[in-house]
Design a protein around this motif. Structure first.
Motif, PDB file in Angstrom:
ATOM      1  N   UNK A  88       0.743  -1.215   0.041  1.00  0.00           N
ATOM      2  CA  UNK A  88      -0.074  -0.066  -0.104  1.00  0.00           C
ATOM      3  C   UNK A  88       0.867   1.232  -0.107  1.00  0.00           C
ATOM      4  N   UNK A  89       2.135   1.284   0.391  1.00  0.00           N
ATOM      5  CA  UNK A  89       3.102   2.398   0.383  1.00  0.00           C
ATOM      6  C   UNK A  89       4.167   2.364  -0.387  1.00  0.00           C
ATOM      7  N   UNK A  90       4.845   1.343  -0.051  1.00  0.00           N
ATOM      8  CA  UNK A  90       6.385   1.251  -0.677  1.00  0.00           C
ATOM      9  C   UNK A  90       6.200   1.199  -2.130  1.00  0.00           C
ATOM     10  N   UNK A  91       5.552   0.126  -2.852  1.00  0.00           N
ATOM     11  CA  UNK A  91       5.482  -0.031  -4.161  1.00  0.00           C
ATOM     12  C   UNK A  91       4.629   0.861  -4.844  1.00  0.00           C
ATOM     13  N   UNK A  92       3.657   1.525  -4.477  1.00  0.00           N
ATOM     14  CA  UNK A  92       2.781   2.748  -5.190  1.00  0.00           C
ATOM     15  C   UNK A  92       3.558   4.106  -5.129  1.00  0.00           C
ATOM     16  N   UNK A  93       4.546   4.299  -4.328  1.00  0.00           N
ATOM     17  CA  UNK A  93       5.261   5.338  -4.037  1.00  0.00           C
ATOM     18  C   UNK A  93       6.620   5.201  -4.746  1.00  0.00           C
ATOM     19  N   UNK A  94       6.944   4.005  -5.178  1.00  0.00           N
ATOM     20  CA  UNK A  94       8.388   3.680  -5.625  1.00  0.00           C
ATOM     21  C   UNK A  94       9.307   3.694  -4.724  1.00  0.00           C
ATOM     22  N   UNK A  95       9.008   3.187  -3.555  1.00  0.00           N
ATOM     23  CA  UNK A  95      10.132   3.178  -2.406  1.00  0.00           C
ATOM     24  C   UNK A  95      10.991   2.141  -2.639  1.00  0.00           C
ATOM     25  N   UNK A  96      11.805   1.684  -3.553  1.00  0.00           N
ATOM     26  CA  UNK A  96      12.333   0.491  -3.937  1.00  0.00           C
ATOM     27  C   UNK A  96      13.536   0.156  -2.786  1.00  0.00           C
ATOM     28  N   UNK A  97      13.969   1.183  -1.984  1.00  0.00           N
ATOM     29  CA  UNK A  97      14.931   0.950  -1.105  1.00  0.00           C
ATOM     30  C   UNK A  97      14.374   0.914   0.415  1.00  0.00           C
ATOM     31  N   UNK A  98      13.157   0.390   0.659  1.00  0.00           N
ATOM     32  CA  UNK A  98      12.434   0.502   2.134  1.00  0.00           C
ATOM     33  C   UNK A  98      12.203  -0.868   2.539  1.00  0.00           C
ATOM     34  N   UNK A  99      11.984  -1.232   3.824  1.00  0.00           N
ATOM     35  CA  UNK A  99      11.492  -2.493   4.478  1.00  0.00           C
ATOM     36  C   UNK A  99      11.751  -2.559   5.758  1.00  0.00           C
ATOM     37  N   UNK A 100      11.199  -3.595   6.657  1.00  0.00           N
ATOM     38  CA  UNK A 100      11.142  -3.533   7.912  1.00  0.00           C
ATOM     39  C   UNK A 100      12.450  -4.361   8.742  1.00  0.00           C
ATOM     40  N   UNK A 101      12.578  -5.481   7.797  1.00  0.00           N
ATOM     41  CA  UNK A 101      13.505  -6.400   8.393  1.00  0.00           C
ATOM     42  C   UNK A 101      14.853  -6.520   7.615  1.00  0.00           C
ATOM     43  N   UNK A 102      16.163  -6.664   8.295  1.00  0.00           N
ATOM     44  CA  UNK A 102      17.230  -6.911   7.602  1.00  0.00           C
ATOM     45  C   UNK A 102      17.330  -7.916   6.479  1.00  0.00           C
ATOM     46  N   UNK A 103      16.438  -8.954   6.196  1.00  0.00           N
ATOM     47  CA  UNK A 103      16.569  -9.786   5.175  1.00  0.00           C
ATOM     48  C   UNK A 103      15.850  -9.127   3.953  1.00  0.00           C
ATOM     49  N   UNK A 104      15.289  -8.256   4.107  1.00  0.00           N
ATOM     50  CA  UNK A 104      14.455  -7.415   2.963  1.00  0.00           C
ATOM     51  C   UNK A 104      15.503  -6.340   2.319  1.00  0.00           C
ATOM     52  N   UNK A 105      16.588  -6.011   2.836  1.00  0.00           N
ATOM     53  CA  UNK A 105      17.294  -4.891   2.234  1.00  0.00           C
ATOM     54  C   UNK A 105      18.846  -5.679   1.807  1.00  0.00           C
TER      55      UNK A 105
END
Length: 407
Positions: free
Chosen positions: A226-243
């Protein structure tokens, strides 16, 4: 934020043990940017004064990102520069993502801000001093729930060099149920829910957990959709495994020499777990300031965004321990804070190796984001705030210039 600040001091002491492994501080190179050589000079000098390894910043004017900059190092030992795309954890600014997720769930009809939270939980949360007074999501989100962070328990949340061994739900159940290993009557204030303002990270964790249960999805995937993908936030996540590790800033403590510390995760991640860049966060912040929309991508409808940013305390309905006018005034939105006596709105963050700010004026005409990957003591922190003030002055100058052109 008291428990977080205390933990920063604890980590500073721990980091001193590793000081012998750290090379001498690297001199930050002089550089210029679109913000002007004078701003560069202030930032670089204050970084040196405060022992900051890296700094990233953005300026927003009239709901548009007009400048971003990076200074110093994301990883000093490997000479990797800090840029607006460097990713680091942002501390309590993460609560604004939890707040937006909460308002998205309200928008979808999954939760209500003013219902007893026990309607959404598999275990009971009751203030033992006021067992007949319900606690609501609005109270959690405005820090008036009566839930308090017991430092000895909250500090166990931080897991350096790895992930939590306990689930968010398991931790919360143990904190709030009488037979739980973390339970104490001291987990709650003696004031009734709604009557007293006390900042609560664990309360924010509880709100995030309720959102997850209500929408049937963890916050990391829900906010990505709902937020990261629509806004083009390609360098964002919650957990270390996501970055990807190569994108992550190294974190430091200013303790004489600047000492690197291990990366970490939190059990109560809804209160401080987001990792993002200045460039990505500027998109999210601009969307909130623009009634939930950024460059055609709408993340919240206008009523939900408006309720999130609306000052919730009024003369007729406010905690007894706050002023909403004059000196030391405070107000709150839905996980949305005021600073500088209600002359700034947004949020800030402070964690081991982290200091962040994301603030705008109440009219939403100018805004500033400021990251550093270095935590500091009180004396050094003054340099950080001087950088923020210099960025704010530049933002106001750019606003005046933009207004003059339109005139």
């Amino acid at each position: 934020m008291d428990t977080r600040n205390k933990l920063v001091s604890v980590v500073a002491a721990m980091a001193a043990l590793f000081s012998g492994l750290v090379s001498a501080a690297t001199q930050v190179e002089s550089r210029t940017s679109d913000a002007g050589a004078a701003l560069d000079a202030v930032i670089e000098q204050r970084m040196k004064d405060g022992g900051m390894v890296g700094v990233g910043a953005a300026i927003i004017v009239d709901k548009k990102v007009v400048w971003t900059g990076g200074y110093g190092f994301a990883d000093r030992e490997r000479a990797i520069r800090f840029t607006p795309d460097t990713v680091m954890n942002i501390g309590s600014i993460s609560k604004t993502f939890t707040g937006a997720a909460l308002m998205r769930a309200v928008q979808e009809g999954k939760v209500s801000l003013d219902v007893d939270i026990n309607a959404y939980l598999p275990f009971k949360v009751v203030n033992p001093h006021h067992p007949d007074e319900p606690i609501t999501l609005r109270q959690l989100a405005t820090h008036t729930s009566g839930i308090t962070d017991r430092p000895s328990v909250y500090e166990s949340n931080y897991h350096f060099g790895g992930g939590p061994t306990e689930s968010l739900g398991g931790f919360l159940e143990s904190y709030f149920t009488r037979d739980g290993r973390h339970y104490s009557d001291a987990n709650f204030l003696k004031a009734r829910p709604g009557a007293h303002r006390e900042y609560s990270n664990i309360g924010a964790g509880l709100a995030g957990y309720i959102v997850e249960r209500a929408v049937g999805e963890k916050l990391n995937t829900y906010t990505a959709r709902h937020f990261f993908t629509p806004l083009g936030m390609s360098n964002s996540g919650w957990f270390l495994s996501e970055i990807p590790p190569a994108k992550l800033a190294r974190l430091y403590v200013a303790q004489g020499p600047r000492i690197p510390i291990p990366l970490y995760e939190l059990t109560t991640y809804p209160d401080g777990g987001v990792r993002t860049s200045v460039s990505d966060l500027a998109r999210f912040f601009t969307a909130l300031l623009n009634d939930g929309e950024y460059e055609g991508a709408r993340i919240l409808d206008k009523p939900a965004a408006g309720e999130m940013l609306r000052f919730q305390y009024t003369n007729a309905n406010k905690p007894g321990n706050v002023n909403i006018e004059g000196d030391d005034s405070v107000n709150s939105g839905i996980f949305w804070a005021t600073k500088y006596d209600i002359t700034r709105i947004g949020h800030n963050g402070s964690d081991p190796g982290v200091r962040t700010m994301m603030l705008a004026d109440p009219k939403r005409e100018v805004g500033v984001i400021l990251f550093t990957n270095t935590s500091m003591g009180d004396e050094e922190s003054g340099s950080y705030f001087e950088i923020f003030d210099a960025l704010w002055a530049r933002a106001e100058q750019l606003k005046r210039e933009a207004s003059g052109k339109r005139g």
